[in-house]
Design a protein around this motif. Sequence first.
Motif, PDB file in Angstrom:
ATOM      1  N   PRO A   1       0.743  -1.111   0.064  1.00  0.00           N
ATOM      2  CA  PRO A   1       0.174   0.506  -0.147  1.00  0.00           C
ATOM      3  C   PRO A   1       0.400   1.519   0.075  1.00  0.00           C
ATOM      4  CG  PRO A   1       0.222  -1.207   2.543  1.00  0.00           C
ATOM      5  CD  PRO A   1       0.938  -1.626   1.334  1.00  0.00           C
ATOM      6  N   LEU A   2      -0.197   2.468   0.176  1.00  0.00           N
ATOM      7  CA  LEU A   2       1.400   4.077   0.563  1.00  0.00           C
ATOM      8  C   LEU A   2       1.376   3.598   1.740  1.00  0.00           C
ATOM      9  CD1 LEU A   2      -1.518   5.600  -1.665  1.00  0.00           C
ATOM     10  CD2 LEU A   2       0.030   4.927  -2.704  1.00  0.00           C
ATOM     11  N   ASP A   3       2.752   4.486   1.619  1.00  0.00           N
ATOM     12  CA  ASP A   3       3.674   4.472   2.328  1.00  0.00           C
ATOM     13  C   ASP A   3       4.539   5.487   2.858  1.00  0.00           C
ATOM     14  OD1 ASP A   3       4.172   3.162   5.200  1.00  0.00           O
ATOM     15  OD2 ASP A   3       5.391   2.739   4.312  1.00  0.00           O
ATOM     16  N   ASP A   4       5.165   6.116   4.138  1.00  0.00           N
ATOM     17  CA  ASP A   4       6.052   6.231   3.997  1.00  0.00           C
ATOM     18  C   ASP A   4       7.461   6.110   4.438  1.00  0.00           C
ATOM     19  OD1 ASP A   4       4.510   7.766   7.678  1.00  0.00           O
ATOM     20  OD2 ASP A   4       5.230   5.802   6.713  1.00  0.00           O
ATOM     21  N   GLU A   5       8.094   5.324   5.336  1.00  0.00           N
ATOM     22  CA  GLU A   5       8.754   5.366   5.738  1.00  0.00           C
ATOM     23  C   GLU A   5       9.735   4.153   5.619  1.00  0.00           C
ATOM     24  OE1 GLU A   5      12.433   5.251   9.543  1.00  0.00           O
ATOM     25  OE2 GLU A   5      10.446   4.298  10.051  1.00  0.00           O
ATOM     26  N   HIS A   6       9.065   3.079   6.008  1.00  0.00           N
ATOM     27  CA  HIS A   6       9.306   1.510   5.980  1.00  0.00           C
ATOM     28  C   HIS A   6       8.646   0.856   4.654  1.00  0.00           C
ATOM     29  CE1 HIS A   6       9.883   1.363   9.787  1.00  0.00           C
ATOM     30  NE2 HIS A   6      11.583   0.532   9.428  1.00  0.00           N
ATOM     31  N   ALA A   7       7.715   1.410   3.919  1.00  0.00           N
ATOM     32  CA  ALA A   7       7.402   0.789   2.476  1.00  0.00           C
ATOM     33  C   ALA A   7       7.394   1.883   1.545  1.00  0.00           C
ATOM     34  CB  ALA A   7       5.633   1.040   2.998  1.00  0.00           C
ATOM     35  N   PRO A   8       6.787   1.309   0.401  1.00  0.00           N
ATOM     36  CA  PRO A   8       6.805   2.484  -1.008  1.00  0.00           C
ATOM     37  C   PRO A   8       5.793   3.385  -0.353  1.00  0.00           C
ATOM     38  CG  PRO A   8       5.946  -0.285  -1.487  1.00  0.00           C
ATOM     39  CD  PRO A   8       6.575   0.358   0.312  1.00  0.00           C
ATOM     40  N   LEU A   9       6.117   4.434  -1.497  1.00  0.00           N
ATOM     41  CA  LEU A   9       4.841   5.619  -1.264  1.00  0.00           C
ATOM     42  C   LEU A   9       3.536   5.061  -2.646  1.00  0.00           C
ATOM     43  CD1 LEU A   9       7.594   8.743  -1.102  1.00  0.00           C
ATOM     44  CD2 LEU A   9       5.555   8.143   0.839  1.00  0.00           C
ATOM     45  N   ASP A  10       4.654   4.350  -3.069  1.00  0.00           N
ATOM     46  CA  ASP A  10       3.616   4.288  -4.211  1.00  0.00           C
ATOM     47  C   ASP A  10       2.986   2.330  -3.812  1.00  0.00           C
ATOM     48  OD1 ASP A  10       5.581   1.290  -6.154  1.00  0.00           O
ATOM     49  OD2 ASP A  10       6.375   2.083  -4.421  1.00  0.00           O
ATOM     50  N   SER A  11       3.552   2.332  -3.803  1.00  0.00           N
ATOM     51  CA  SER A  11       2.799   1.144  -3.331  1.00  0.00           C
ATOM     52  C   SER A  11       4.435   0.590  -3.110  1.00  0.00           C
ATOM     53  CB  SER A  11       2.840  -0.058  -4.813  1.00  0.00           C
ATOM     54  OG  SER A  11       4.055  -0.386  -5.287  1.00  0.00           O
TER      55      SER A  11
ATOM     56  N   GLU B   1      32.755  -5.106  -8.044  1.00  0.00           N
ATOM     57  CA  GLU B   1      32.849  -5.989  -7.860  1.00  0.00           C
ATOM     58  C   GLU B   1      32.547  -5.913  -6.806  1.00  0.00           C
ATOM     59  OE1 GLU B   1      36.763  -6.147  -7.722  1.00  0.00           O
ATOM     60  OE2 GLU B   1      36.878  -6.766  -9.787  1.00  0.00           O
ATOM     61  N   ARG B   2      31.436  -5.021  -6.140  1.00  0.00           N
ATOM     62  CA  ARG B   2      30.425  -5.161  -4.210  1.00  0.00           C
ATOM     63  C   ARG B   2      29.370  -5.927  -4.747  1.00  0.00           C
ATOM     64  NH1 ARG B   2      30.021   0.850  -3.105  1.00  0.00           N
ATOM     65  NH2 ARG B   2      29.232   1.088  -5.282  1.00  0.00           N
ATOM     66  N   VAL B   3      28.501  -6.683  -3.735  1.00  0.00           N
ATOM     67  CA  VAL B   3      27.614  -7.258  -3.392  1.00  0.00           C
ATOM     68  C   VAL B   3      26.497  -6.741  -4.129  1.00  0.00           C
ATOM     69  CG1 VAL B   3      26.278  -8.747  -2.114  1.00  0.00           C
ATOM     70  CG2 VAL B   3      28.608  -8.779  -1.789  1.00  0.00           C
ATOM     71  N   GLY B   4      26.013  -6.901  -4.943  1.00  0.00           N
ATOM     72  CA  GLY B   4      24.303  -6.190  -5.536  1.00  0.00           C
ATOM     73  C   GLY B   4      23.344  -6.622  -4.639  1.00  0.00           C
ATOM     74  N   PHE B   5      22.689  -5.175  -4.087  1.00  0.00           N
ATOM     75  CA  PHE B   5      21.567  -5.412  -3.036  1.00  0.00           C
ATOM     76  C   PHE B   5      20.099  -5.098  -4.416  1.00  0.00           C
ATOM     77  CE2 PHE B   5      24.251  -6.290   0.029  1.00  0.00           C
ATOM     78  CZ  PHE B   5      23.915  -6.505   0.820  1.00  0.00           C
ATOM     79  N   ALA B   6      19.131  -5.361  -4.384  1.00  0.00           N
ATOM     80  CA  ALA B   6      17.932  -5.079  -4.803  1.00  0.00           C
ATOM     81  C   ALA B   6      17.061  -4.631  -3.616  1.00  0.00           C
ATOM     82  CB  ALA B   6      16.772  -6.486  -5.450  1.00  0.00           C
ATOM     83  N   VAL B   7      16.605  -3.133  -3.397  1.00  0.00           N
ATOM     84  CA  VAL B   7      16.160  -2.478  -1.812  1.00  0.00           C
ATOM     85  C   VAL B   7      13.923  -2.631  -2.591  1.00  0.00           C
ATOM     86  CG1 VAL B   7      15.319  -0.914  -1.070  1.00  0.00           C
ATOM     87  CG2 VAL B   7      18.165  -1.194  -1.960  1.00  0.00           C
ATOM     88  N   VAL B   8      14.003  -3.679  -2.239  1.00  0.00           N
ATOM     89  CA  VAL B   8      11.750  -3.128  -2.617  1.00  0.00           C
ATOM     90  C   VAL B   8      11.785  -2.874  -1.585  1.00  0.00           C
ATOM     91  CG1 VAL B   8       9.948  -5.373  -2.021  1.00  0.00           C
ATOM     92  CG2 VAL B   8      12.341  -6.347  -2.617  1.00  0.00           C
ATOM     93  N   GLY B   9      11.109  -1.402  -2.322  1.00  0.00           N
ATOM     94  CA  GLY B   9       9.866  -0.645  -1.570  1.00  0.00           C
ATOM     95  C   GLY B   9      10.670   0.352  -0.965  1.00  0.00           C
ATOM     96  N   LEU B  10       9.769   1.818  -2.366  1.00  0.00           N
ATOM     97  CA  LEU B  10      11.101   2.998  -2.254  1.00  0.00           C
ATOM     98  C   LEU B  10      10.023   3.915  -1.223  1.00  0.00           C
ATOM     99  CD1 LEU B  10      11.446   2.968  -6.226  1.00  0.00           C
ATOM    100  CD2 LEU B  10      13.321   2.046  -3.940  1.00  0.00           C
TER     101      LEU B  10
END
Length: 438
Positions: free
Chosen positions: A6-16, A84-93
């Motif tokens: 859902p829409l959110d502020d700190e921990h969740a995506p503003l979009d979703s 060559e660093r470890v790659g991260f995917a961030v889920v939630g913006l």
Amino acid sequence: MPTTPPLDDEHAPLDSHTPRRRFLQRTGTGVAAALLAGGAGTARVANAAQGTPGDANAVKLPPIADTQTEQQEETPDPRARPDERVGFAVVGLGRLSLNQILPALASSKYAKLSALVSGDADKARKIARQYGLPDTAVYGYDSFERLADNRDVQVVYIVLPNSMHREYTERAAKIGKHVLCEKPMATSVADCQRMIDACRNANRLLMIAYRSQYEPMDRLVAKWIKEKQLGPVTEFIAGNSQNAGDPGQWRLKRALAGGGPLPDVGIYCINAARFLLDEEPTEVIGTVVQPASDPRFREVEQSVHFILRFPSGATATCASSYATHEARFFRVQGAKAWAEMNPAFAYNGLRLRKGMLIEEKNAATEITIDPVDQFARELDHMALCVVRNRTPHTPGEEGLQDQRIIEAIYESARSGRVVRLAPPPGPTRGPMPDEEKF
């Protein structure tokens, strides 16, 4: 069907795959050359003294300050290249990702941003371009599984509403990605266990983002307690409160948050007590306040107060609220001295004091430590654990134990009785992070 946040502020995506051997060769002095053999369950440590490519050309300047009394300058390692660093995917913006996690990934030593997952493609593409990612590194929640084909992503960092942590952890493990998950780990003990099982069955690492356990001041207090510098500790007192605003935010929805201030900010008090005292509570008693007159608290508590009792005889007395001006602190009291952080638990601006008898007078000394990016420290720890195939310091079992305590506090508040806690079935933490690596 995958759940759309859902829409959110700190921990969740503003979009979703960065090859592990090459990574370890490039990260320079201080990182053990752990060459991983076979699957994720086996590891061999090579002799770091053998050196790595480029060592013959390394230029090191002699120190100009006393090495016994002064902190030495760090020389950036030019071989630790971003690719060559470890790659991260961030889920939630949401706010936490935009204001803390993404900047930390941009400055970390061993981790890098490789992908974004969001329900708002336009927003995600704008953010991706800010961090130099191509549009092809942007994924939707419905296309999450396509991350399986992105060899530049080794870790998925889940920054979603609490009730969604289990789903996305299971989905990440299923496509072969390691998981770093925001706290609280989930909204039930059962979901926490499912997350642990999913990562274990997929032979993937699971770490819960308890950033305070990687923060230097917190670790210093833990060291004082372990070395008996405070004497026998009898009492831990803590509070973490803030004044919630918008009644429509997801943190005030039980189905998404699992509770009110207790799982969101009160968990810092629980985790700090367990980490600093280095023991597990045997019983809890709790009370909650949920005024019917305040529209913010139709579904979750306004405030919670609880006491944890430990085998040593120490107690932790804690309070957390969504209806008071921001306050974050803890105090550990021992027979010889006390230690206090106020503010504590915050992203920055922490202050540490130690009180004791000095020259027959009670005195309090403020301890100042150069500030660090707590998020970069935990990201680097996770990256190194992936490279070394090493259990994180704060694995899923640490989050599971906090959730057990949270549920016991709520049960005590409902019943009006003390609730006994069985000891965890095994260790809840992995090895302490190697401080010199940060």
